[in-house]
Design a protein around this motif. Structure first.
Motif, short mmCIF file in Angstrom:
data_model
loop_
_atom_site.label_atom_id
_atom_site.label_comp_id
_atom_site.label_asym_id
_atom_site.label_seq_id
_atom_site.Cartn_x
_atom_site.Cartn_y
_atom_site.Cartn_z
N THR A 145 0.85 -1.20 0.00
CA THR A 145 0.00 0.00 0.00
C THR A 145 0.88 1.24 0.00
O THR A 145 2.02 1.22 0.49
CB THR A 145 -0.91 0.03 1.25
OG1 THR A 145 -0.07 0.02 2.43
CG2 THR A 145 -1.85 -1.15 1.28
N LYS A 148 -1.67 7.56 2.13
CA LYS A 148 -2.51 8.67 1.71
C LYS A 148 -3.16 9.24 2.97
O LYS A 148 -3.87 8.51 3.68
CB LYS A 148 -3.57 8.19 0.71
CG LYS A 148 -4.40 9.30 0.10
CD LYS A 148 -5.41 8.74 -0.88
CE LYS A 148 -6.29 9.84 -1.45
NZ LYS A 148 -7.36 9.29 -2.33
N ARG A 195 -12.48 6.18 0.42
CA ARG A 195 -11.64 6.94 -0.53
C ARG A 195 -10.17 6.53 -0.47
O ARG A 195 -9.30 7.27 -0.90
CB ARG A 195 -11.77 8.44 -0.25
CG ARG A 195 -13.14 8.99 -0.65
CD ARG A 195 -13.35 10.39 -0.12
NE ARG A 195 -14.58 10.99 -0.58
CZ ARG A 195 -15.80 10.73 -0.10
NH1 ARG A 195 -15.94 9.84 0.89
NH2 ARG A 195 -16.87 11.33 -0.59
N ASP A 196 -9.89 5.37 0.14
CA ASP A 196 -8.55 4.77 0.16
C ASP A 196 -7.52 5.60 0.93
O ASP A 196 -6.33 5.58 0.61
CB ASP A 196 -8.03 4.51 -1.26
CG ASP A 196 -8.88 3.50 -1.99
OD1 ASP A 196 -9.40 2.58 -1.32
OD2 ASP A 196 -9.03 3.62 -3.22
N THR A 198 -5.12 6.09 4.10
CA THR A 198 -4.47 5.17 5.05
C THR A 198 -4.31 5.79 6.44
O THR A 198 -4.03 5.08 7.39
CB THR A 198 -3.09 4.75 4.54
OG1 THR A 198 -2.28 5.91 4.37
CG2 THR A 198 -3.20 4.01 3.22
#
Length: 354
Positions: A145, A148, A195-196, A198
């Motif tokens: 990953t 963000k 919205r992804d 992290t």
């Protein structure tokens, strides 16, 4: 009646402590005076002894404030002179002996006199390596990953807090600043996951000054709560460099030695991309000292082939861990891994947790 008895007992205890302290100072002064007189008599046996204070004399017994202050400063100056002469003597001995000179004594500090913590991490420990391979940050450290980060504030933030968030967004790559608009964090977290994002970073303020930071790793946690202090924005810093570029910085984590400190260090590391862009010459430092985490953001400058200088870009601030919670933010039913209890945990100065 009980309160009066307690107050009387406290007063008597204070008086006894003060009396014992004065007696210790008096004994020390008397001993030093005797030693000096013996040395002078041995050097000049024919001279008459100088007049000295009576054996029961103490500086604290002088009633005149100015005289007492003068005598105390004189005593401190004498001690300083003795220390300097001893230092010069040791330096000369070291120069004459050369390689055979004894090593310099290591000064005692709170850091090197720290009480040993049983949870101190050994880098080669298999159990620690297994835990790190299966924790919430394993996907990030396995490069599955990319970070963000969403940065938001408490409701109705003031100008200083808004500027602090904007400057943090220039330090952390792929960070986005959004205003809260009165939404509860429990409603914000599902939207961030969709919205992804992290990480969710929330800056709290009190009296127009940033004073708190909630750092929530998504989607599975953990959530760390910090106290924020000593915030200095870029305009408030002297001799700062130009604004940072969009290059990914290097990350330096210092003195996170215990299991708790190791997990907090992994939280900070997961904020930044995997591969730093060395062309930008930017460094983000999280330095832990006595459980205070100091953040600095620098750019290093190559002056020539051998000399390198650093230039602070800002902002700078200090963090103090208040709690570490399992899972995402939940103030009612959340399970806490660690909570800072000030009266129980801060009773010893040499005990640190990170």
């Amino acid at each position: 009646m009980d309160s009066e008895v307690q107050s009387e007992l406290q007063d008597t205890n204070k008086k006894q402590k003060k009396k014992m302290k004065n007696e210790k100072i008096r004994k020390k002064l008397n001993q030093e005076a005797v030693e000096k007189s013996v040395v002078k008599e041995s050097e000049n046996p024919n001279t008459q002894p100088e007049t000295s204070f009576p054996p029961t004399f103490s500086v604290s017994e002088i009633k005149n404030k100015q005289r007492r202050h003068f005598m105390f400063t004189k005593y401190k100056q004498e001690k300083r002179k003795e220390k300097l002469t001893l230092k010069k003597k040791r330096k000369k001995e070291r120069e004459t002996l050369g390689d055979a000179a004894p090593p310099k004594p290591v000064p005692k500090t709170i850091e090197n006199q720290r009480i040993y913590d049983e949870t101190t991490v050994d880098p080669e420990d298999e159990e620690v390596a297994f835990d790190e391979g299966t924790d919430e940050f394993s996907a990030y450290f396995n490069k599955l990953t990319n970070p963000k980060v969403l940065i938001t504030t408490s409701d109705r933030p003031r100008g200083r807090t808004v500027r602090f968030c904007e400057q943090l967004a220039t330090v952390i790559p792929n960070a986005h600043v959004y205003y809260r608009r009165g939404l509860a964090l429990k409603m914000v977290i599902p939207q961030c996951i969709a919205r992804d994002f992290t990480f969710l970073m929330v800056i709290n303020e009190d009296r127009k000054v940033p004073n708190g930071l909630v750092l929530c790793h998504l989607p599975d946690g953990p959530t760390a709560h910090f106290k924020v202090s000593s915030v200095r924005l870029r305009k408030e810093m002297k001799r700062r460099g130009k604004d940072p570029t969009e290059h990914s910085p290097e990350v330096i984590l210092n003195n996170f030695t215990t299991r708790l400190g190791h997990s907090i260090g992994r939280v900070f590391a997961a904020l930044f991309p995997h591969d730093p862009q060395f062309v930008g010459r930017q460094v983000a430092t999280f330095h832990n000292q006595r459980d205070f985490i100091f953040f600095r953001f620098h750019r290093y400058i190559f002056k020539n082939e051998k000399r390198v200088g650093i230039q602070e870009l800002g902002p700078r601030f200090t963090l103090k861990l208040r709690s570490l919670q399992k899972g995402t933010f939940d103030s009612k039913f959340g399970e806490y891994e660690w909570v800072h209890k000030r009266h129980e945990m801060d009773s010893r100065r040499r005990k640190f947790h990170l």
